[in-house]
Write an enzyme that holds these catalytic residues in place. Structure first.
Site, PDB file in Angstrom:
ATOM      1  N   HIS A  45       0.819  -1.226   0.000  1.00  0.00           N
ATOM      2  CA  HIS A  45       0.000   0.000   0.000  1.00  0.00           C
ATOM      3  C   HIS A  45       0.847   1.269   0.000  1.00  0.00           C
ATOM      4  CE1 HIS A  45      -3.764  -2.243   0.487  1.00  0.00           C
ATOM      5  NE2 HIS A  45      -3.019  -3.076   1.187  1.00  0.00           N
ATOM      6  N   HIS A  49      -1.046   2.847  -5.599  1.00  0.00           N
ATOM      7  CA  HIS A  49      -1.375   1.425  -5.473  1.00  0.00           C
ATOM      8  C   HIS A  49      -2.887   1.214  -5.525  1.00  0.00           C
ATOM      9  CE1 HIS A  49      -2.235   2.878  -1.448  1.00  0.00           C
ATOM     10  NE2 HIS A  49      -2.991   1.808  -1.276  1.00  0.00           N
ATOM     11  N   ASP A  51      -6.237  -1.250  -3.929  1.00  0.00           N
ATOM     12  CA  ASP A  51      -6.669  -2.126  -2.832  1.00  0.00           C
ATOM     13  C   ASP A  51      -7.536  -3.243  -3.406  1.00  0.00           C
ATOM     14  OD1 ASP A  51      -5.540  -0.282  -1.109  1.00  0.00           O
ATOM     15  OD2 ASP A  51      -7.455   0.457  -0.319  1.00  0.00           O
ATOM     16  N   HIS A  55      -8.615  -6.546   1.330  1.00  0.00           N
ATOM     17  CA  HIS A  55      -7.871  -5.641   2.223  1.00  0.00           C
ATOM     18  C   HIS A  55      -8.682  -5.361   3.491  1.00  0.00           C
ATOM     19  CE1 HIS A  55      -5.195  -2.545   3.534  1.00  0.00           C
ATOM     20  NE2 HIS A  55      -5.799  -1.508   2.991  1.00  0.00           N
ATOM     21  N   HIS A 141     -13.780   2.230   3.212  1.00  0.00           N
ATOM     22  CA  HIS A 141     -13.214   1.104   2.449  1.00  0.00           C
ATOM     23  C   HIS A 141     -14.228  -0.041   2.333  1.00  0.00           C
ATOM     24  CE1 HIS A 141      -8.941   2.555   2.964  1.00  0.00           C
ATOM     25  NE2 HIS A 141      -8.810   1.942   1.808  1.00  0.00           N
ATOM     26  N   GLU A 153      -5.200   4.413  -5.032  1.00  0.00           N
ATOM     27  CA  GLU A 153      -4.836   5.466  -4.081  1.00  0.00           C
ATOM     28  C   GLU A 153      -3.439   6.004  -4.349  1.00  0.00           C
ATOM     29  OE1 GLU A 153      -7.505   3.666  -0.393  1.00  0.00           O
ATOM     30  OE2 GLU A 153      -5.515   2.831  -0.750  1.00  0.00           O
TER      31      GLU A 153
HETATM   32 ZN   LIG Z   1      -4.415   0.901   0.082  1.00  0.00          ZN
END
Ligand SMILES: [Zn+2]
Length: 190
Positions: A45, A49, A51, A55, A141, A153
């Site tokens: 992360h 990157h 997710d 995650h 998230h 992100e």
């Molecule tokens: Zn992340």
């Protein structure tokens, strides 16, 4: 055609509080060994990157199980500063592509995340290191990842004008991983 790099340099990248800093070691050099060889270590992360749903949501997909078509194709860039309201997100969703990047120092309200998760959007990109807040990283998230909306992100959109592009931001093939660094680019037809 113009390719715009929207990726942070890895070893000088922004590191989320508590995450490991990326490091590298030059284990062989041309002077001593006849060739340069580097090893590196990082959090998946760090920097720019994506997710994976796993995650934050137990039992959900890891990086290697995701459809690669999420990471390439038509993409809309919009600019928003501050908290994104549900109404603001609804207006954006009316005319955006399946990949949506938000330029600016923004954060998601619950209503905006819920609207996004219920929409046609498959990938949501931001400049910050987390779609969640520092106080409660999981909340936003989980809303997104439960619906397989993939956060991208740590983007760098400083020199990108709002508009329509093609995004390419493929993750590495890492079995079981909860995220992956990407080399993210926008392709414009100008
Ligand atoms: Zn992340």
């Amino acid at each position: 055609m113009k390719i715009i790099d929207i990726t942070q340099e890895l070893f000088s990248c922004n590191v989320y509080p508590g995450d490991k800093q990326p490091t590298y070691e030059r284990v062989c050099t041309i002077a001593e060994n006849g060739y340069n060889l580097t090893t590196f270590s990082m959090s998946v992360h760090n920097g720019t990157h994506m997710d994976a749903p796993g995650h934050f949501v137990a039992g959900r997909k890891s990086v290697h199980e995701l459809d690669l078509s999420i990471f390439y194709g038509p993409c809309t860039v919009v600019e928003v500063e501050g908290e994104i309201s549900g109404e603001k997100m609804a207006a954006i969703l009316k005319s955006c592509q399946e990949r949506l990047l938000i330029k600016g120092d923004c954060s998601f309200s619950e209503a905006s995340a819920v609207a996004l998760a219920a929409s046609h959007v498959r990938l949501i990109g931001i400049e910050g290191q987390s779609v969640g807040s520092l106080e409660d990283p999981a909340f936003i998230h989980v809303i997104m990842l439960e619906k397989d909306v993939i956060p991208l992100e740590g983007l760098v959109l400083t020199d990108v004008a709002p508009g329509e592009y093609t995004l390419a931001a493929f993750p590495l093939l890492m079995e079981g991983s909860d995220g992956s660094p990407v080399r993210a680019v926008l392709i414009s037809q100008e």
